[in-house]
Design an enzyme around this catalytic site. Sequence first.
Site, PDB file in Angstrom:
ATOM      1  N   ASP A  70       5.096  41.411 -21.604  1.00  0.00           N
ATOM      2  CA  ASP A  70       5.926  42.106 -20.613  1.00  0.00           C
ATOM      3  C   ASP A  70       6.074  41.336 -19.308  1.00  0.00           C
ATOM      4  O   ASP A  70       6.643  41.854 -18.345  1.00  0.00           O
ATOM      5  CB  ASP A  70       5.390  43.517 -20.321  1.00  0.00           C
ATOM      6  CG  ASP A  70       6.486  44.433 -19.778  1.00  0.00           C
ATOM      7  OD1 ASP A  70       7.637  44.348 -20.268  1.00  0.00           O
ATOM      8  OD2 ASP A  70       6.213  45.223 -18.853  1.00  0.00           O
ATOM      9  N   HIS A  96      16.520  50.168   7.450  1.00  0.00           N
ATOM     10  CA  HIS A  96      16.290  51.579   7.756  1.00  0.00           C
ATOM     11  C   HIS A  96      15.910  51.813   9.215  1.00  0.00           C
ATOM     12  O   HIS A  96      16.281  52.832   9.799  1.00  0.00           O
ATOM     13  CB  HIS A  96      15.204  52.132   6.835  1.00  0.00           C
ATOM     14  CG  HIS A  96      14.893  53.583   7.055  1.00  0.00           C
ATOM     15  ND1 HIS A  96      15.814  54.579   6.811  1.00  0.00           N
ATOM     16  CD2 HIS A  96      13.776  54.201   7.503  1.00  0.00           C
ATOM     17  CE1 HIS A  96      15.275  55.752   7.098  1.00  0.00           C
ATOM     18  NE2 HIS A  96      14.043  55.546   7.526  1.00  0.00           N
ATOM     19  N   ASP A 121      20.010  63.167  12.283  1.00  0.00           N
ATOM     20  CA  ASP A 121      18.818  63.392  13.100  1.00  0.00           C
ATOM     21  C   ASP A 121      18.905  62.504  14.335  1.00  0.00           C
ATOM     22  O   ASP A 121      19.758  61.609  14.427  1.00  0.00           O
ATOM     23  CB  ASP A 121      17.537  63.101  12.323  1.00  0.00           C
ATOM     24  CG  ASP A 121      17.538  61.725  11.672  1.00  0.00           C
ATOM     25  OD1 ASP A 121      17.839  60.733  12.375  1.00  0.00           O
ATOM     26  OD2 ASP A 121      17.258  61.637  10.463  1.00  0.00           O
ATOM     27  N   LYS A 162      16.284  67.517  13.288  1.00  0.00           N
ATOM     28  CA  LYS A 162      15.663  67.559  11.962  1.00  0.00           C
ATOM     29  C   LYS A 162      14.148  67.527  12.051  1.00  0.00           C
ATOM     30  O   LYS A 162      13.577  66.853  12.899  1.00  0.00           O
ATOM     31  CB  LYS A 162      16.146  66.369  11.114  1.00  0.00           C
ATOM     32  CG  LYS A 162      15.632  66.391   9.675  1.00  0.00           C
ATOM     33  CD  LYS A 162      16.231  65.275   8.847  1.00  0.00           C
ATOM     34  CE  LYS A 162      15.529  63.962   9.063  1.00  0.00           C
ATOM     35  NZ  LYS A 162      15.972  62.928   8.089  1.00  0.00           N
ATOM     36  N   ARG A 170      10.887  67.070   9.203  1.00  0.00           N
ATOM     37  CA  ARG A 170      10.478  66.826   7.825  1.00  0.00           C
ATOM     38  C   ARG A 170       9.049  67.322   7.638  1.00  0.00           C
ATOM     39  O   ARG A 170       8.161  67.005   8.431  1.00  0.00           O
ATOM     40  CB  ARG A 170      10.578  65.340   7.478  1.00  0.00           C
ATOM     41  CG  ARG A 170      10.360  65.042   5.999  1.00  0.00           C
ATOM     42  CD  ARG A 170      10.516  63.554   5.705  1.00  0.00           C
ATOM     43  NE  ARG A 170      11.885  63.106   5.863  1.00  0.00           N
ATOM     44  CZ  ARG A 170      12.813  63.200   4.918  1.00  0.00           C
ATOM     45  NH1 ARG A 170      12.520  63.771   3.765  1.00  0.00           N
ATOM     46  NH2 ARG A 170      14.027  62.746   5.145  1.00  0.00           N
ATOM     47  N   ASP A 201      25.077  58.125   8.089  1.00  0.00           N
ATOM     48  CA  ASP A 201      23.658  57.815   7.946  1.00  0.00           C
ATOM     49  C   ASP A 201      23.530  56.420   7.357  1.00  0.00           C
ATOM     50  O   ASP A 201      24.511  55.848   6.865  1.00  0.00           O
ATOM     51  CB  ASP A 201      22.979  58.842   7.038  1.00  0.00           C
ATOM     52  CG  ASP A 201      21.484  58.967   7.319  1.00  0.00           C
ATOM     53  OD1 ASP A 201      20.956  58.147   8.101  1.00  0.00           O
ATOM     54  OD2 ASP A 201      20.847  59.877   6.756  1.00  0.00           O
TER      55      ASP A 201
END
Length: 314
Positions: A38, A130, A169, A192, A194, A218
Amino acid sequence: MREIAVFSGSAHPDLAAEICAHLGVALQPVRLQRFANDCLEVQLAANCRERDVFLIQPLVRPVQEHLVELLLMLDAARGASAARTTVVMPHYAYARSDKKDAPRISIGGRLVADLLVTAGASRVLAMTLHSPQVHGFFSVPVDHLHALRELAGHFRQYDLSNTTVVAPDLGYAKPAAAFARLLGVPVAAGAKQRFPDDRVEISSVIGDVADRDVIIIDDEIARGSTVIELLARLRESGVRSARVACTHGLFAGGALRRISDQPEVLEIVCTNTVPIPPEERVPELHVLSIAPALAEAVRRIHYGESVSALFDTV
């Protein structure tokens, strides 16, 4: 001037072919095989010696497979005496792991950056990370592009006189404000929170959205829970219509269908940093190509020209 050699992993060969078409160069072949145990083996099937090598590979599902494939490509390029090896990474999945917000967890964004550099990356070309601090995880130069111009160009075809850009957010309020300036419209944001079980709650929307057409913007959409929660608050606030936009359309677990089923949603717009299988697409989806921007960045890197004009916000 050194010759250029562009290779693609198996994550998004269509995007790599489009980038090469804009550059006017051939996409060089890569041989990938899996052994009986593999393990993967990668061979770059073209000369790399003293060449400017570009490896195109977004980290998309299956992320770990594509990451190891990229590491092996980097090692192969270094072993083949490449003069410089640039990773063209339209989507950096581990960028979400950018901080230690709970005890005894790893910061995957920094670890994977270290792995890429150790494997032989001389430079990184990324698209819409991000969070800004991810740029600093790399110990080699990073050119960080965004897709706000491409997204704004798409929305300029509409009448925007009654439009407001909405960030999901406050963390994305700054890019949303830049996007709103490109369109010449006001901006609003969701408040927002979380929770530990990964549940998202948006308590209110900061800004005037009543009886307006909104564009939700976003960096990426994965399961779509934040967008759907935001649409519920916007519905309560009396919005007239909604369009949803992002750079990275991951759309995991049927997110596209759930978002398109919301009554206010007229359109979902993303770029092709991430491949979207044809069977998962919906009529409301519109995919923009960021290949021209990435190709121009590759060209400028190769010729030693400034790349800053491509990632200036406005």
